[in-house]
Design an enzyme around this catalytic site. Structure first.
Site, PDB file in Angstrom:
ATOM      1  N   ASP A 118       0.871  -1.221  -0.062  1.00  0.00           N
ATOM      2  CA  ASP A 118       0.001   0.073  -0.041  1.00  0.00           C
ATOM      3  C   ASP A 118       0.814   1.247   0.130  1.00  0.00           C
ATOM      4  O   ASP A 118       0.641   2.064  -0.715  1.00  0.00           O
ATOM      5  CB  ASP A 118      -0.960   0.123   1.188  1.00  0.00           C
ATOM      6  CG  ASP A 118      -0.365  -0.205   2.531  1.00  0.00           C
ATOM      7  OD1 ASP A 118       0.797  -0.563   2.486  1.00  0.00           O
ATOM      8  OD2 ASP A 118      -1.258  -0.091   3.469  1.00  0.00           O
TER       9      ASP A 118
ATOM     10  N   ALA B  15      -7.167  -9.045  15.982  1.00  0.00           N
ATOM     11  CA  ALA B  15      -6.451 -10.083  15.205  1.00  0.00           C
ATOM     12  C   ALA B  15      -6.054  -9.983  13.935  1.00  0.00           C
ATOM     13  O   ALA B  15      -5.661 -10.830  13.194  1.00  0.00           O
ATOM     14  CB  ALA B  15      -7.889 -11.258  15.154  1.00  0.00           C
TER      15      ALA B  15
ATOM     16  N   ASP C 280      -8.556  -1.202   4.785  1.00  0.00           N
ATOM     17  CA  ASP C 280      -9.649  -1.758   5.809  1.00  0.00           C
ATOM     18  C   ASP C 280     -10.854  -1.354   5.568  1.00  0.00           C
ATOM     19  O   ASP C 280     -11.781  -2.024   5.237  1.00  0.00           O
ATOM     20  CB  ASP C 280      -9.067  -1.909   7.117  1.00  0.00           C
ATOM     21  CG  ASP C 280      -7.791  -2.367   7.311  1.00  0.00           C
ATOM     22  OD1 ASP C 280      -7.175  -3.141   6.568  1.00  0.00           O
ATOM     23  OD2 ASP C 280      -7.302  -2.367   8.484  1.00  0.00           O
TER      24      ASP C 280
HETATM   25  P1  ADP Z   1      -8.746  -4.589  14.741  1.00  0.00           P
HETATM   26  O1  ADP Z   1      -7.383  -4.874  14.046  1.00  0.00           O
HETATM   27  O2  ADP Z   1      -9.659  -5.581  15.036  1.00  0.00           O
HETATM   28  O3  ADP Z   1      -9.393  -3.444  14.090  1.00  0.00           O
HETATM   29  P2  ADP Z   1      -8.307  -2.130  16.522  1.00  0.00           P
HETATM   30  O4  ADP Z   1      -7.552  -2.354  17.787  1.00  0.00           O
HETATM   31  O5  ADP Z   1      -7.994  -1.224  15.654  1.00  0.00           O
HETATM   32  O6  ADP Z   1      -8.074  -3.801  16.069  1.00  0.00           O
HETATM   33  O7  ADP Z   1      -9.988  -2.115  16.779  1.00  0.00           O
HETATM   34  C1  ADP Z   1     -10.463  -2.804  17.819  1.00  0.00           C
HETATM   35  C2  ADP Z   1     -11.205  -1.736  18.797  1.00  0.00           C
HETATM   36  O8  ADP Z   1     -12.549  -1.482  17.884  1.00  0.00           O
HETATM   37  C3  ADP Z   1     -11.879  -2.428  20.029  1.00  0.00           C
HETATM   38  O9  ADP Z   1     -10.866  -2.214  21.248  1.00  0.00           O
HETATM   39  C4  ADP Z   1     -13.224  -1.385  20.235  1.00  0.00           C
HETATM   40  O10 ADP Z   1     -12.878  -0.155  20.594  1.00  0.00           O
HETATM   41  C5  ADP Z   1     -13.644  -1.447  18.791  1.00  0.00           C
HETATM   42  N1  ADP Z   1     -14.588  -2.569  18.499  1.00  0.00           N
HETATM   43  C6  ADP Z   1     -14.277  -3.458  17.442  1.00  0.00           C
HETATM   44  N2  ADP Z   1     -15.301  -4.328  17.534  1.00  0.00           N
HETATM   45  C7  ADP Z   1     -16.231  -3.904  18.427  1.00  0.00           C
HETATM   46  C8  ADP Z   1     -17.626  -4.556  19.167  1.00  0.00           C
HETATM   47  N3  ADP Z   1     -17.891  -5.639  18.783  1.00  0.00           N
HETATM   48  N4  ADP Z   1     -18.126  -3.767  20.114  1.00  0.00           N
HETATM   49  C9  ADP Z   1     -17.469  -2.539  20.510  1.00  0.00           C
HETATM   50  N5  ADP Z   1     -16.395  -2.050  19.971  1.00  0.00           N
HETATM   51  C10 ADP Z   1     -15.850  -2.657  19.026  1.00  0.00           C
END
Ligand code: ADP
Ligand code: MG
Length: 383
Positions: A34, A119, A168
């Site tokens: 990217d 993940a 993303d």
């Molecule tokens: P990822 O790689 O999964 O995007 P990030 O750290 O960027 O990881 O994002 C994760 C964050 O997004 C969580 O800590 C939360 O704040 C928010 N988030 C993601 N899914 C949910 C959910 N199902 N409910 C509430 N918040 C969520």
């Protein structure tokens, strides 16, 4: 999940609401491309965020997260940023919509998701694109899908402290069942390619090593610097080279002795990866999953030996996949931990997953997590 959200909405706010959904994503191939102006090749997956949303006639947002079992309320001015991290994603999307001239008023929402957090499947992009899409639909702002993706990206930059690219949010907004999307990160042109492994007797499965090695961000900056250095050297001979992905393999060869060996290897990976994405797209148009899989192994090799962003656990998982005749396998995402993405023949799936769990646990002392993924629709309104 939908019924649970609707029940909770009724209990907290009364009545019913419109339902919206969006998705996490995988990237089949095209890694560390990217920022080099190359291609990525993501698709939305069957794990995402679902939200019930209804305007409430005030200037406040009242949001309930089912997964955190927590409710919060915030206004729509810049100073109203909520303290919960999860709510900042929703607040950011509201603010970024307003900044683009869109209308947003107060609303009530209950939402939940099934993208594993952190993940590498981009649960945050799923959350952003769900709300960006819903708000655009409810207030009929007429913002196009690309700008919705940028609303998500700007939310990460300005409200969540994550300096991410566009992939993303792009995948989450543009995702389509049975299709991957090749995005040119320089021109932002994109094209859909058919990808339906289930119909051809394959499955896509992620094996999460559940490790995250710490050097990730400093190593990332060093990789970028190497790529820029190699591109600058090539540019002296070929002024049209803006990004490394504009360069031919031969042009890199010309400057081999002028740049550090390390920068040469990094650039070799990036230029190879550009071709591999194109080769995978050609293969998929022929329904040739074996060639696509072989390219995934080559990407893993490059990420491990040339770009040096793999780690012991991921190399081990990749080797196991090869040993078991898994069709394709590679580390997915920035590297130094996270998941391998695997393209597996359906009849081999059970044995592969069982071996991965058992042998990985024996070797590293903890079990990996397994996520089956199916390429699915991105942001949308549920009927
Ligand atoms: P990822 O790689 O999964 O995007 P990030 O750290 O960027 O990881 O994002 C994760 C964050 O997004 C969580 O800590 C939360 O704040 C928010 N988030 C993601 N899914 C949910 C959910 N199902 N409910 C509430 N918040 C969520
Ligand atoms: Mg994220």
């Amino acid at each position: 999940m939908i019924a649970k959200i609707q029940d909770k909405f009724k209990a907290v706010f009364g009545g019913s609401a419109d339902m919206y959904a969006s998705a996490g994503r995988i990237n089949l191939i095209g890694e560390h491309t990217d920022y080099n102006g190359g291609y990525v090749f993501p698709g939305a997956i069957d794990k995402g965020i679902v939200a019930a949303i209804r305007p409430n006639g005030t200037n406040k947002v009242r949001a309930f997260s089912l997964d955190y079992n927590e409710q919060t309320e915030f206004g729509l001015e810049e100073a109203d940023k909520p303290k919960q991290a999860w709510a900042c994603y929703i607040f950011g999307v509201c603010r970024e919509t307003i900044k683009r001239g869109g209308k947003v008023e107060g609303f009530d929402t209950v939402f939940a998701g099934d993208v594993p957090l952190g993940a590498g499947l981009s649960s945050s992009a799923a959350l952003e694109s769900c709300f960006a899409f819903a708000i655009n639909d409810i207030w009929q702002n007429g913002i196009d899908k690309f700008e919705l993706a940028k609303i998500g990206q700007s939310t990460e930059h300005n409200y969540c402290g994550v300096n991410c690219g566009i992939m993303d949010q792009f995948a989450s907004c543009f995702g389509k069942k049975g299709c991957l999307i090749r995005l040119n990160c320089k021109t932002l042109e994109y094209k859909y390619f058919p990808f339906d492994p289930e119909a051809a007797g394959y499955k896509l499965v992620l094996v999460d090593s559940c490790v995250k090695h710490e050097l990730a961000s400093s190593a990332y900056n060093k990789r970028r610097a190497s790529c820029e250095n190699a591109a600058a050297a090539i540019r002296k001979n070929h002024p049209e080279v803006e990004f490394l992905s504009d360069a031919k393999r031969l042009w890199l060869e010309e400057v081999r002795t002028e740049i550090p060996e390390e920068d040469f290897l990094r650039a070799e990976y990036v230029i190879g990866e550009l071709q591999r994405v194109l080769d995978v797209c050609d293969a998929l148009e022929r329904g040739d999953f074996e060639t696509a899989g072989e390219m995934m192994y080559q990407t893993h090799f490059g990420m491990s030996k040339l770009y040096e962003v793999s780690c012991e656990e991921l190399d081990w998982l990749n080797k196991l996949a090869r040993k078991m005749d898994v069709t394709g396998s590679r580390v997915m995402g920035g590297g130094f931990g996270g998941c391998t993405i695997n393209l597996v023949k359906a009849e081999l799936y059970d044995a592969f997953v069982a071996e991965a769990k058992e042998q990985f646990s024996a070797r590293f002392g903890h079990a990996p997590k397994i996520y089956d993924v199916v390429i699915s629709d991105g942001a949308r309104k549920l009927q």
